[in-house]
Design an enzyme around this catalytic site. Sequence first.
Site, PDB file in Angstrom:
ATOM      1  N   HIS A 101      -1.945   6.128   5.265  1.00  0.00           N
ATOM      2  CA  HIS A 101      -2.049   6.701   6.610  1.00  0.00           C
ATOM      3  C   HIS A 101      -1.452   5.703   7.605  1.00  0.00           C
ATOM      4  O   HIS A 101      -2.134   4.758   8.029  1.00  0.00           O
ATOM      5  CB  HIS A 101      -3.507   6.973   6.976  1.00  0.00           C
ATOM      6  CG  HIS A 101      -4.162   8.033   6.151  1.00  0.00           C
ATOM      7  ND1 HIS A 101      -3.853   9.373   6.296  1.00  0.00           N
ATOM      8  CD2 HIS A 101      -5.113   7.965   5.187  1.00  0.00           C
ATOM      9  CE1 HIS A 101      -4.591  10.079   5.451  1.00  0.00           C
ATOM     10  NE2 HIS A 101      -5.358   9.255   4.763  1.00  0.00           N
ATOM     11  N   HIS A 111       0.997  10.571  -0.314  1.00  0.00           N
ATOM     12  CA  HIS A 111       0.025  10.524  -1.400  1.00  0.00           C
ATOM     13  C   HIS A 111       0.772  10.430  -2.720  1.00  0.00           C
ATOM     14  O   HIS A 111       1.836  11.035  -2.895  1.00  0.00           O
ATOM     15  CB  HIS A 111      -0.837  11.791  -1.376  1.00  0.00           C
ATOM     16  CG  HIS A 111      -1.515  12.096  -2.681  1.00  0.00           C
ATOM     17  ND1 HIS A 111      -1.024  13.045  -3.564  1.00  0.00           N
ATOM     18  CD2 HIS A 111      -2.625  11.582  -3.256  1.00  0.00           C
ATOM     19  CE1 HIS A 111      -1.813  13.105  -4.620  1.00  0.00           C
ATOM     20  NE2 HIS A 111      -2.786  12.228  -4.462  1.00  0.00           N
ATOM     21  N   VAL A 114      -0.921   9.120 -10.418  1.00  0.00           N
ATOM     22  CA  VAL A 114      -0.511   9.252 -11.815  1.00  0.00           C
ATOM     23  C   VAL A 114      -1.746   8.987 -12.666  1.00  0.00           C
ATOM     24  O   VAL A 114      -2.508   8.068 -12.403  1.00  0.00           O
ATOM     25  CB  VAL A 114       0.642   8.303 -12.203  1.00  0.00           C
ATOM     26  CG1 VAL A 114       1.969   8.814 -11.656  1.00  0.00           C
ATOM     27  CG2 VAL A 114       0.404   6.877 -11.727  1.00  0.00           C
ATOM     28  N   HIS A 150      12.999  14.190  -1.209  1.00  0.00           N
ATOM     29  CA  HIS A 150      13.256  15.128  -2.294  1.00  0.00           C
ATOM     30  C   HIS A 150      14.441  14.702  -3.154  1.00  0.00           C
ATOM     31  O   HIS A 150      14.449  14.977  -4.370  1.00  0.00           O
ATOM     32  CB  HIS A 150      13.454  16.538  -1.740  1.00  0.00           C
ATOM     33  CG  HIS A 150      12.148  17.230  -1.475  1.00  0.00           C
ATOM     34  ND1 HIS A 150      11.442  17.879  -2.460  1.00  0.00           N
ATOM     35  CD2 HIS A 150      11.404  17.335  -0.340  1.00  0.00           C
ATOM     36  CE1 HIS A 150      10.331  18.377  -1.950  1.00  0.00           C
ATOM     37  NE2 HIS A 150      10.282  18.067  -0.665  1.00  0.00           N
TER      38      HIS A 150
END
Length: 305
Positions: A101, A111, A114, A150
Site C-alpha cells: 500500500h 498484491h 505464490v 501486463h
Amino acid sequence: MPENPPVNSTAVEAFLRQLQADICSALETLEPTARFGNDLWEREEGGGGNTRVLEGGDALERAGVALSVIRGKRLPPAASARNPDLAGRGFRAMGVSVVVHPRNPYAPTSHMNVRFLIAESPDADPIWWFGGGFDLTPIYGFDEDCQHWHATAKALCEPFGDTVYAQYKAACDDYFYLPHRAEPRGIGGLFFDDLNDWGFENCFAFQQAVGRGYIDALMPILERRHGTAYGQRERDFQLYRRGRYVEFNLVHDRGTLFGLQSGGRTESILMSMPPVTGWRYRYTPEPGSPEAALTEHFLVPRSWI
C-alpha cells in the site's frame, strides 16, 4: 485429479524464503530509512512463519511480505470445497503473500501470492498443487503502467505455452471482482490455482517465474509514481478506494478464508489491510474527473497489450 510424481517440497520452501528476502530488499530501495521488521511465529498444530511488515515509510505506508510453512490434520473448507474428495486429509501448505500500500495515491496498490499445498492421507498417494498470481489496483491509473504490468505477466508466461497468459489473465479478471459492487478490484494480472498437470518441475518453474516477475512488474511503476505531487483531494479518494480493497479481502478472498479456517495467525492474515481507509455514502465522482476515469477507463476488463 491426476496421479502425481514425487515432489521436492524442500526446494519449494527454499525458494519461498529467498523470494521473501528479495521482495523486501527491492521495496526497501524506495525508502531512505524505513525497513522491514521480522515477526517470527509458530503454529500450535505445526509449522510457522515470518511476517515481515514495513510501516510508516516515505514511499510505502504499509507493505507486508508474509512467509508461512504450516501443517494441519484436516484441510480447511476453503481448500476442500473445490475438491470434496480431499476433505479430511491432512495437509502441508507453504507460501509467500505480499500486499503493498503506497503512501502516494498515484502509486498503485499491488498484491502477489505464490503457494504450494500437499494433501496427505495414510490410505492414498499425496496430491499436490501450486497456486498464486499477482494483480494491480490503481487509484489514479496510467496506461503505461497497466501496459508494463501486463507485458511483464505475458512475457513470464510465454515459456509455458501460448495460451497460458490469456487463460490466467481471464481467471484473474474473474477472481478479483466484487459482485456486490459489480466492479473489478483493479486491472488484473495473473491468477492460477490447482496447478499440477504440467509435472512438478514445470509447475514449480512457473511459480518461480510468477514470484520473480512480480518484482519486475512492480518496481518500475513505484519508482515512477511514488514521488508525484498530490493534495488532500487525491488522498481522500485513495482512502475511499481502499475501502473496496478491504471489502474484497474480508468478503470474497479465499486466501483470507483459508487462513482463518485453518486456525492461522490473525495478525499475519490481516496484514494485507491498508493502515488507513474510509467509506463515503453514495459517493459519485464528478463526470470527466480523474476520479471518474478510474471506473470508466481503468476498471474495465480489456487487453492492455
